[in-house]
Design a protein around this motif. Structure first.
Motif, PDB file in Angstrom:
ATOM      1  N   ILE A  95      11.642   7.897   7.757  1.00 27.21           N
ATOM      2  CA  ILE A  95      10.262   8.200   8.106  1.00 27.21           C
ATOM      3  C   ILE A  95       9.675   9.209   7.138  1.00 27.21           C
ATOM      4  CG2 ILE A  95       8.793   9.257   9.864  1.00 27.21           C
ATOM      5  CD1 ILE A  95      10.598   8.116  11.959  1.00 27.21           C
ATOM      6  N   ALA A  96      10.425  10.248   6.841  1.00 26.97           N
ATOM      7  CA  ALA A  96       9.934  11.263   5.915  1.00 26.97           C
ATOM      8  C   ALA A  96       9.637  10.659   4.552  1.00 26.97           C
ATOM      9  CB  ALA A  96      10.961  12.387   5.798  1.00 26.97           C
ATOM     10  N   ALA A  97      10.481   9.722   4.129  1.00 27.35           N
ATOM     11  CA  ALA A  97      10.267   9.079   2.834  1.00 27.35           C
ATOM     12  C   ALA A  97       9.009   8.218   2.848  1.00 27.35           C
ATOM     13  CB  ALA A  97      11.485   8.221   2.480  1.00 27.35           C
ATOM     14  N   LEU A  98       8.761   7.559   3.998  1.00 29.38           N
ATOM     15  CA  LEU A  98       7.592   6.703   4.083  1.00 29.38           C
ATOM     16  C   LEU A  98       6.292   7.502   4.041  1.00 29.38           C
ATOM     17  CD1 LEU A  98       8.597   4.108   6.811  1.00 29.38           C
ATOM     18  CD2 LEU A  98       8.057   3.638   4.421  1.00 29.38           C
ATOM     19  N   VAL A  99       6.278   8.629   4.745  1.00 30.78           N
ATOM     20  CA  VAL A  99       5.068   9.444   4.821  1.00 30.78           C
ATOM     21  C   VAL A  99       5.407  10.798   4.203  1.00 30.78           C
ATOM     22  CG1 VAL A  99       3.208  10.230   6.296  1.00 30.78           C
ATOM     23  CG2 VAL A  99       4.555   8.258   6.978  1.00 30.78           C
ATOM     24  N   GLY A 100       5.512  10.823   2.898  1.00 33.24           N
ATOM     25  CA  GLY A 100       5.841  12.056   2.208  1.00 33.24           C
ATOM     26  C   GLY A 100       4.761  13.109   2.390  1.00 33.24           C
ATOM     27  N   THR A 101       5.159  14.352   2.220  1.00 33.55           N
ATOM     28  CA  THR A 101       4.228  15.465   2.446  1.00 33.55           C
ATOM     29  C   THR A 101       3.006  15.362   1.551  1.00 33.55           C
ATOM     30  OG1 THR A 101       6.058  16.894   3.082  1.00 33.55           O
ATOM     31  CG2 THR A 101       4.002  17.964   2.440  1.00 33.55           C
ATOM     32  N   ARG A 102       3.226  15.045   0.295  1.00 32.70           N
ATOM     33  CA  ARG A 102       2.100  14.984  -0.641  1.00 32.70           C
ATOM     34  C   ARG A 102       1.127  13.870  -0.251  1.00 32.70           C
ATOM     35  NH1 ARG A 102       3.651  15.096  -6.839  1.00 32.70           N
ATOM     36  NH2 ARG A 102       4.523  17.055  -6.031  1.00 32.70           N
ATOM     37  N   ARG A 103       1.672  12.731   0.113  1.00 36.23           N
ATOM     38  CA  ARG A 103       0.803  11.612   0.499  1.00 36.23           C
ATOM     39  C   ARG A 103       0.090  11.915   1.812  1.00 36.23           C
ATOM     40  NH1 ARG A 103      -2.985   8.324  -0.352  1.00 36.23           N
ATOM     41  NH2 ARG A 103      -2.802   6.228   0.544  1.00 36.23           N
ATOM     42  N   ARG A 104       0.805  12.488   2.774  1.00 40.10           N
ATOM     43  CA  ARG A 104       0.169  12.838   4.041  1.00 40.10           C
ATOM     44  C   ARG A 104      -0.965  13.832   3.814  1.00 40.10           C
ATOM     45  NH1 ARG A 104      -0.072  16.982   7.239  1.00 40.10           N
ATOM     46  NH2 ARG A 104       1.357  18.143   5.904  1.00 40.10           N
ATOM     47  N   ASP A 105      -0.712  14.839   2.984  1.00 41.70           N
ATOM     48  CA  ASP A 105      -1.752  15.839   2.722  1.00 41.70           C
ATOM     49  C   ASP A 105      -2.974  15.204   2.071  1.00 41.70           C
ATOM     50  OD1 ASP A 105      -0.118  17.759   3.782  1.00 41.70           O
ATOM     51  OD2 ASP A 105       0.515  18.601   1.856  1.00 41.70           O
ATOM     52  N   ALA A 106      -2.738  14.216   1.194  1.00 40.38           N
ATOM     53  CA  ALA A 106      -3.873  13.540   0.550  1.00 40.38           C
ATOM     54  C   ALA A 106      -4.696  12.763   1.568  1.00 40.38           C
ATOM     55  CB  ALA A 106      -3.365  12.604  -0.544  1.00 40.38           C
TER      56      ALA A 106
END
Length: 520
Positions: free
Chosen positions: A6-17
């Motif tokens: 899950i973390a790989a699918l929704v990485g922090t950088r992408r989520r923040d964007a």
């Protein structure tokens, strides 16, 4: 699916964007849970009522240029968005599965629907909203035309179960008409909807024309209703009723797609085996967390035993998984609250004498919110699942002796959203369809026929809603009509008593002639 996946699918950088798109000025956040694991997925920023007001004001300013850009420009932008949705579909499918717990196939239905509705309104908006000539009150002497002007700001409140499909079905026609949109999204479907919006922004929709806010409905939802010129809401009947009342207090329109307790009638001339296969999907797509899915089946006594046996066997053989591919037939419920509601309905039914033919139990071995697709018989009106919407993977089968009994029992509900009829004779099924109190009726299909027909109106009767989305009706919600009539100067209409005395006989003759000619 592991937390690492899950973390790989929704990485922090992408989520923040993605969440950077939100209209948000506070430090408040809400924790979003991944249904497949029950673990935190991310923290979502929460908007304030002031954020809604600021976003609405900005959207109103931006709407002037968006409207002035014209239909041809908006068509080009929306068609580019259509292509971007398809290009980015794998990420959208990942996000939908991760946030909702549905299978990849049922996630694909959402992306397909979003692309379809975008293409439809891109190509049809100008035709539907073109200025048209109407019959004048006095032919030849007068000419009348009707034109349309977009309402400036449309409010859209979308749910967690089908965030992309239900969101675009309201947002896209508003944009195509030339309106701005302020959208409140549900926390559980936020990333999928934000990624969808990103495609439209990248295609050329000005970001200010479509702000997105988050937060509790009692605060942010009410603020959206108070800020807009028309409101679209999808959700429960009690909440939708409150939304409609609030909108009426401001004298603005509303379209409300609300609850359902959708019936399926299996006629005596149906093929029991085929009907059973099709009925399984109609009941358990997205684990029954779909406003148009089937919760009641009425099968003719002549094929009831064979149909029920085949149906229960098919349900028991469904592949239930958290896989992010097309191997699963059904997935997980979306939340702990959904699991509790489903379990309560099943437990109540069993305690009061219902028989479980398949399922009936939670599946913690698969994940925290998994529940086995459940088939019940001997359901009575004393049970919660008899009349209340379960909104989960539970269906009750009952036997009927006649078509009339099937129709009466199908219509015996406060809801009227969707219904289905399975049978061998299409003509027979069509005749019965006209007797069902439902906004959509599907023949030999559960819901996808009407749901995917974006050129046809979709909505409910009775307590299932108000107004329609899709089709010309879906975009006409967002415009004000203006009638312009002109005198052609051929003959002066009477203004004084003396002039009426001269003209009255002539005007009566005109009415009689128009009737003979069958002119409206």
């Amino acid at each position: 699916m592991s937390p690492h996946t899950i973390a790989a699918l929704v990485g922090t950088r992408r989520r923040d964007a993605l969440v950077a798109q939100l209209s948000n000025s506070t430090s408040d956040t809400a924790t979003v849970i991944a249904p497949f694991t029950g673990l935190p997925l991310h923290k979502l920023p929460v908007s304030s009522a002031d954020d809604v007001q600021d976003a609405a004001a900005s959207a109103r300013r931006a709407q002037h240029a968006w409207k002035a850009a014209g239909f041809a420009h908006r068509r080009r932008v929306l068609l580019r968005a259509h292509d971007l949705l398809l290009e980015r579909r794998e990420e959208l499918l990942d996000l939908l599965q991760t946030e909702s717990g549905k299978t990849r196939g049922q996630a694909f239905e959402e992306v397909f629907q979003a692309a379809s509705v975008t293409r439809y309104y891109a190509l049809s908006a100008q035709r539907v909203l073109a200025t048209k000539r109407r019959r004048a009150g006095i032919p030849l002497l007068m000419t009348t035309r009707v034109s349309y002007s977009p309402k400036q700001l449309i409010g859209v409140v979308t749910p967690w179960n089908y965030p992309i499909a239900l969101g675009t079905m309201d947002v896209v026609p508003a944009l195509a008409a030339g309106s701005a949109v302020i959208q409140k999204i549900d926390n559980q479907g936020a990333l999928a909807m934000l990624a969808t919006r990103e495609a439209y922004i990248d295609a050329g929709v000005p970001a200010e024309v479509w702000p997105i806010v988050t937060g509790p409905g009692s605060v942010i939802g009410n603020a959206v209703v108070d800020s807009c010129d028309y409101i679209c809401f999808t959700g429960s009947t009690p909440t939708g009723t409150s939304v409609g009342e609030r909108a009426a207090g401001r004298l603005i329109g509303a379209s409300l797609e609300l609850g359902g307790k959708n019936p399926l009638i299996v006629l005596g001339d149906a093929d029991p085996a085929k009907a059973a296969v099709d009925a399984v999907y109609a009941c358990f797509a997205s684990m029954g967390q779909l406003c148009v899915s089937i919760e009641r089946i009425y099968v003719h006594e002549s094929i009831a035993e064979e149909f029920t046996r085949e149906f229960a066997a098919r349900v028991g053989a469904l592949t239930q998984t958290a896989a992010l591919d097309y191997t699963g037939d059904v997935g997980s419920l979306t939340s702990e609250a959904q699991l509790a509601r489903v379990q309560a309905h099943v437990d109540d039914a069993v305690e009061k004498g219902a028989t479980v033919l398949a399922g009936g139990v939670a599946r913690p071995d698969l994940g925290p919110y998994f529940f086995a697709p459940t088939v019940l018989t001997n359901v009575t009106n004393s049970m919660k699942c008899y009349a209340e919407e379960t909104f989960g993977p539970v269906v009750a089968i009952a036997t009927v002796a006649t078509d009339a009994e099937a129709i009466d029992r199908a219509n015996d509900t406060e809801f009227g959203l969707n219904a289905s009829i399975f049978g061998g004779s299409i003509a027979h099924a069509r005749r019965l369809a006209d007797r069902l109190d439902a906004g959509s009726v599907n023949i030999n299909e559960g819901y996808r026929g009407s749901f995917s027909s974006v050129d046809a109106p979709m909505g409910g009767m009775k307590h299932s809603g108000l107004g329609r989305r899709n089709g010309p009706e879906g975009i006409l919600r967002f415009v004000q009509s203006r009638t312009v009539s002109q005198s052609n100067g051929i003959l002066q209409l009477p203004r004084t008593g003396a002039e009426f005395a001269v003209m009255a006989g002539l005007m009566v003759t005109l009415l009689s002639v128009l009737k003979v000619l069958r002119r409206r």
